[in-house]
Scaffold this motif. Structure first.
Motif, PDB file in Angstrom:
ATOM      1  N   UNK A 271     -11.156  -2.863  -4.612  1.00 55.54           N
ATOM      2  CA  UNK A 271     -10.922  -2.548  -3.197  1.00 55.54           C
ATOM      3  C   UNK A 271      -9.594  -3.110  -2.716  1.00 55.54           C
ATOM      4  N   UNK A 272      -9.292  -4.359  -3.085  1.00 57.36           N
ATOM      5  CA  UNK A 272      -8.020  -4.948  -2.662  1.00 57.36           C
ATOM      6  C   UNK A 272      -6.844  -4.204  -3.275  1.00 57.36           C
ATOM      7  N   UNK A 296      -5.277   5.139   4.005  1.00 60.55           N
ATOM      8  CA  UNK A 296      -4.076   5.309   4.839  1.00 60.55           C
ATOM      9  C   UNK A 296      -3.334   3.996   5.049  1.00 60.55           C
ATOM     10  N   UNK A 297      -3.939   2.877   4.644  1.00 58.19           N
ATOM     11  CA  UNK A 297      -3.316   1.571   4.814  1.00 58.19           C
ATOM     12  C   UNK A 297      -2.743   1.035   3.505  1.00 58.19           C
ATOM     13  N   UNK A 298      -2.762   1.880   2.466  1.00 60.31           N
ATOM     14  CA  UNK A 298      -2.160   1.517   1.183  1.00 60.31           C
ATOM     15  C   UNK A 298      -0.673   1.200   1.397  1.00 60.31           C
ATOM     16  N   UNK A 299      -0.241   0.050   0.898  1.00 51.17           N
ATOM     17  CA  UNK A 299       1.129  -0.395   1.152  1.00 51.17           C
ATOM     18  C   UNK A 299       2.080  -0.036   0.015  1.00 51.17           C
ATOM     19  N   UNK A 300       1.643   0.860  -0.881  1.00 52.68           N
ATOM     20  CA  UNK A 300       2.568   1.393  -1.870  1.00 52.68           C
ATOM     21  C   UNK A 300       2.450   0.820  -3.259  1.00 52.68           C
ATOM     22  N   UNK A 301       1.516  -0.053  -3.514  1.00 52.37           N
ATOM     23  CA  UNK A 301       1.356  -0.626  -4.847  1.00 52.37           C
ATOM     24  C   UNK A 301       0.343  -1.745  -4.829  1.00 52.37           C
ATOM     25  N   UNK A 302      -0.203  -2.063  -6.015  1.00 56.03           N
ATOM     26  CA  UNK A 302      -1.274  -3.062  -6.073  1.00 56.03           C
ATOM     27  C   UNK A 302      -0.800  -4.442  -5.617  1.00 56.03           C
TER      28      UNK A 302
END
Length: 333
Positions: A271-272, A296-302
Motif C-alpha cells: 500500500x505504501x 491519484x496521490x501516487x508521487x511518481x515512484x516507490x
C-alpha cells in the motif's frame, strides 16, 4: 490483521466497540456528572474497549517470555537441568548454540522494545482531525465548493463538488473519512484498529506500521526457531504431558498469528509503495471505482511514496519518530 483484520474486526470487534462507544457518547453522562452505578457502567465499557489491546500485549509479551524461558535459556545456560537431547556432541557445537541464542535474544528484545514504544505512540497519538477554522465550514447554502477547493482538492462527491461530512458538518480534505467508532472525521484515515483502540490516520500511521513491522520480526523469528524447542520437549522423557500440550498449543497459536501479521505487514508495504490507504484499497481500487486503478496521490515512484508515509529520512523509517508538521494532512500532491 490486514484484510483479515478488516473483515474480522468489521464483523465482530468493531461492531461491539461501536455499540459500546455509542453508549458512552449518547446514553451515559460525563464522568463528573455520573452516579456511582453509571461510573461502574462506564468503567466496564472502557475496559471492553481496551480488551483487544490487553489481549494483544498479553500475547506478545507472553510469547517473548515463553521464547526466552523455554528456548533461549537452554541455548545459553550451562545448567544441569538441560534436557538430554540438548546435550551437544562437542564444545564447538555448544558454543555455536550459545552464540545463536544470544543473537536471537538480542533481536527479540530489540523488536519487543520498539514494538511496545510504537504501539504506545500509535495508541495515544491523535490521527488528525479537520480543523475548526472557518475554511472548513460548510456554507449555509450547502455549496461547499470554493476556488481554493478547486485548486487543491482532488476527491469529489458524486455531483462533482468537494466532499463534506453530514455528521461533522464540515468540508472534508482529501483522504479524510468519518469513523463511526470515533464519531469524527480523521485525516488520511487508513482504518479503525481495535488493537490500538484508536484510528490509524495521518499522524500515527508511521507508528502503526513500525509496530506491525517489529511484530512481524518477533513472530517470524519465533516461528522460524521455536520449533526446535517443540521437538526437544516432545522427545524429552522428563517432559510432562501438560508441558508438551502447552508448548504445542503456544507454537500453533503464535504461528497462526504470525502468518496473519506478516501478511498484514507485506500488505501495508504494498500500500505504501502505491500510496493507498486501506480504505482506498478496499472501497475504491478493489471495487474498480473510476480513477482508482492507480492512486491519484501516487508521487511518481516507490521511494517518493515511502517518504510520504514514513518520512524523508530512510534511516529513520523503522523508528517511531515524528516527522509530520502540525498543519499537515489537509492537502496532498
Amino acid at each position: 490483521m490486514g484484510e483479515a483484520e478488516q473483515s474480522f474486526s468489521s464483523i465482530t470487534i468493531s461492531k461491539a466497540c461501536a455499540n459500546i462507544e455509542a453508549d458512552l457518547s449518547n446514553h451515559l453522562p460525563p464522568w463528573k456528572e455520573s452516579s456511582l452505578s453509571q461510573k461502574v457502567h462506564i468503567s466496564i465499557l472502557y475496559f471492553l474497549i481496551c480488551l483487544p489491546v490487553i489481549v494483544l500485549l498479553s500475547v506478545v509479551i507472553g510469547g517473548y517470555i515463553i521464547y526466552v524461558t523455554l528456548y533461549i535459556y537452554y541455548l545459553i545456560a550451562d545448567g544441569d537441568d538441560t534436557p538430554e537431547i540438548y546435550y551437544w556432541h562437542s564444545d564447538t557445537e555448544k558454543e555455536n548454540a550459545r552464540i545463536r541464542g544470544i543473537i536471537f535474544l538480542v533481536i527479540q528484545t530489540w523488536s519487543l522494545f520498539w514494538f511496545l514504544i510504537s504501539h504506545g505512540r500509535a495508541m495515544f497519538t491523535d490521527p488528525g482531525q479537520i480543523p475548526d477554522s472557518r475554511q472548513w465550514e460548510v456554507p449555509s447554502d450547502g455549496n461547499s465548493e470554493s476556488s481554493e477547493d478547486q485548486k487543491r482538492l482532488a476527491e469529489r462527491s458524486k455531483k462533482g463538488y468537494s466532499r463534506s461530512c453530514n455528521h461533522c458538518k464540515k468540508k472534508k480534505p482529501d483522504r479524510t473519512h468519518h469513523c463511526r467508532q470515533c464519531n469524527r472525521c480523521n485525516l488520511k484515515m487508513d482504518h479503525h484498529c481495535n488493537w490500538i483502540a484508536n484510528c490509524v490516520g495521518f499522524f500515527n500511521y508511521k507508528y502503526f506500521f513500525v509496530m506491525v513491522f517489529y511484530g512481524s520480526v518477533l513472530l517470524g523469528l519465533f516461528i522460524a526457531t521455536f520449533w526446535e524447542c517443540v521437538v526437544v520437549i516432545l522427545h524429552d522423557s522428563d517432559s510432562s504431558t501438560e508441558l508438551c500440550l502447552f508448548v504445542v498449543l503456544s507454537y500453533s497459536l503464535i504461528s497462526l498469528l504470525g502468518i496473519a501479521v506478516i501478511g498484514f505487514c507485506f500488505f501495508h508495504i504494498w500500500q505504501m509503495r502505491n500510496n493507498y490507504t486501506t480504505i482506498e484499497f478496499c472501497e475504491k481500487k478493489r471495487k474498480d471505482v473510476p480513477g482508482y486503478n492507480k492512486s491519484p496521490f501516487d508521487r511518481g515512484g516507490w521511494y517518493e511514496n515511502f517518504k510520504e508515509a514514513l518520512g524523508d529520512k530512510p534511516w529513520m523509517w523503522l523508528f517511531p519518530t515524528n516527522y509530520r508538521t502540525p498543519d499537515g494532512g489537509l492537502y496532498f500532491k
